[in-house]
Design an enzyme around this catalytic site. Structure first.
Site, PDB file in Angstrom:
ATOM      1  N   SER A  25      -0.833  -4.291   8.174  1.00 52.90           N
ATOM      2  CA  SER A  25      -0.665  -5.416   7.259  1.00 52.90           C
ATOM      3  C   SER A  25      -0.033  -4.909   5.971  1.00 52.90           C
ATOM      4  O   SER A  25       0.016  -3.710   5.715  1.00 52.90           O
ATOM      5  CB  SER A  25      -2.015  -6.078   6.955  1.00 52.90           C
ATOM      6  OG  SER A  25      -2.903  -5.148   6.363  1.00 52.90           O
ATOM      7  N   LYS A  26       0.450  -5.840   5.156  1.00 55.42           N
ATOM      8  CA  LYS A  26       1.216  -5.475   3.970  1.00 55.42           C
ATOM      9  C   LYS A  26       0.363  -4.753   2.928  1.00 55.42           C
ATOM     10  O   LYS A  26       0.814  -3.785   2.319  1.00 55.42           O
ATOM     11  CB  LYS A  26       1.835  -6.737   3.340  1.00 55.42           C
ATOM     12  CG  LYS A  26       2.719  -6.454   2.138  1.00 55.42           C
ATOM     13  CD  LYS A  26       3.925  -5.634   2.509  1.00 55.42           C
ATOM     14  CE  LYS A  26       4.785  -5.302   1.308  1.00 55.42           C
ATOM     15  NZ  LYS A  26       5.786  -4.285   1.623  1.00 55.42           N
ATOM     16  N   VAL A  27      -0.839  -5.200   2.700  1.00 51.67           N
ATOM     17  CA  VAL A  27      -1.698  -4.613   1.680  1.00 51.67           C
ATOM     18  C   VAL A  27      -2.946  -4.029   2.329  1.00 51.67           C
ATOM     19  O   VAL A  27      -3.645  -4.731   3.044  1.00 51.67           O
ATOM     20  CB  VAL A  27      -2.094  -5.662   0.607  1.00 51.67           C
ATOM     21  CG1 VAL A  27      -3.011  -5.021  -0.425  1.00 51.67           C
ATOM     22  CG2 VAL A  27      -0.852  -6.246  -0.053  1.00 51.67           C
TER      23      VAL A  27
ATOM     24  N   ALA B 251       8.501  -7.248   4.458  1.00 51.32           N
ATOM     25  CA  ALA B 251       8.291  -6.247   5.503  1.00 51.32           C
ATOM     26  C   ALA B 251       7.053  -5.414   5.174  1.00 51.32           C
ATOM     27  O   ALA B 251       6.768  -5.124   4.007  1.00 51.32           O
ATOM     28  CB  ALA B 251       9.509  -5.337   5.628  1.00 51.32           C
TER      29      ALA B 251
END
Length: 346
Positions: free
Chosen positions: A340-342, A145
């Site tokens: 986005s995740k990073v 997530a």
């Protein structure tokens, strides 16, 4: 089928238990590093949810070692190319992914200057893990997530583990070992209560307040609401709020108050009274039934967790409230609003 976010929320107790079990011995090995006579202060580099975990570490490590705990200014190391002298520093980098370039650069520069460095990351083979002298692995497992949940709680757990192990405090360690079970009970409790948030389905923004050790919790809850739903929630210390920003608390404005039992509770009770007098719509997160009754919504905390560990459970009602507000707005929980995740920043 449930989302990754819902699955990872439920995985938090097991992830925290895994961290304590697998990293306790390494935390004990770091004791000499923290007690080096040339360590005069602790400097922490972090971003996003990790920066909220750093606020928790600031309280715990400052109490544990009676030294100042400061936050790095990463842009001095990256875009300005003028890193400060780090004489006397023990430098900690916190990054769940270990891929934040500016956090990596702070730790790398500290190592170039001959200062001891520690990384708190979920991936020891990441750039941050490779840059540091030592790595305390977060042991959260894969997190898919976008909104960090179990990696955030395990970042708090890592700070708590350092507090207990680097001071050889057996009582604190025993309290920490009981925290995963208390976290599981809090999740069960909060899942029953989350529908109470539905009455806030039409809000456009709000404020989250806390004091003391849960200052980090107010920031993390505000961040989770912004990330997941796009609603503009801001975080304040209850003390700072009363110095001027309270003017923005108009009738009908949502205010989330994080008020576990402990030394900060009386100040939080006063803050709830003050914003209520201005007509705020309050959500009170507390184990105190009387204080919860003053809010439009009261979200209970399970009793019995020591105040120094309360951020590990107090964040849960806020995590689920953020999830519910996003669901009410039709947001994809695993791909919210183009995030986005990073996030790579320099």
């Amino acid at each position: 089928m449930s989302s990754h976010l819902e699955q990872e929320l439920r995985e938090q107790p097991a992830a925290l238990a895994r961290l304590i079990e697998k990293q306790r011995a390494y935390g004990e090995q770091l004791r000499d590093l923290f007690q080096r006579p040339d360590v005069q202060y602790i400097l922490i580099a972090s971003r996003g949810s990790s920066a909220n975990a750093a606020r928790y570490a600031q309280y715990l490590l400052g109490r544990a070692h009676r030294v100042p705990v400061a936050f790095a200014t990463p842009s001095l190391f990256t875009i300005y190319g003028q890193p400060p002298r780090l004489d006397g520093a023990l430098v900690i980098g916190i990054s769940q992914s270990g891929k934040s370039p500016d956090v990596v650069e702070v730790v790398s520069e500290a190592r170039r200057q001959g200062r001891p460095t520690v990384a708190l990351t979920n991936d020891p083979s990441s750039p941050l893990g490779l840059a540091a002298d030592g790595v305390l692995k977060l042991e959260a497992g894969d997190e898919y997530a976008v909104a960090a949940t179990k990696t955030y709680v395990n970042s708090l757990g890592a700070a708590a583990l350092l507090f207990a192990t680097t001071t050889a405090d057996g009582l604190a360690l025993g309290e920490l070992e009981r925290a995963p079970e208390q976290l599981a009970r809090q999740l069960d409790r909060s899942w029953l209560d989350v529908s109470e948030v539905d009455r806030f389905a039409d809000v456009e923004g709000g404020t989250v307040i806390a004091r003391g050790i849960n200052y980090c919790t107010s920031f993390e809850i505000a961040l989770k609401i912004r990330e997941l739903s796009g609603l503009l929630f801001e975080s304040y210390s209850a003390a700072d709020l009363m110095h001027g920003p309270v003017a923005a608390i108009a009738a009908g404005r949502p205010v989330v108050a994080v008020a576990p039992a402990g030394p900060a509770f009386p100040a939080m009770a006063e803050a709830v009274e003050a914003v209520g007098a201005r007509g705020a719509r309050t959500i009170v997160i507390s184990e105190d039934e009387g204080l919860r009754a003053r809010g439009e919504v009261g979200l209970p905390l399970v009793p019995g967790i020591p105040e120094w560990l309360s951020p590990l459970v107090a964040v849960v009602p806020g995590q689920l409230a953020a999830m519910r507000l996003a669901q009410l707005r039709g947001v994809d929980l695993d791909a919210p609003l183009g995030l986005s995740k990073v996030t790579l920043t320099r």
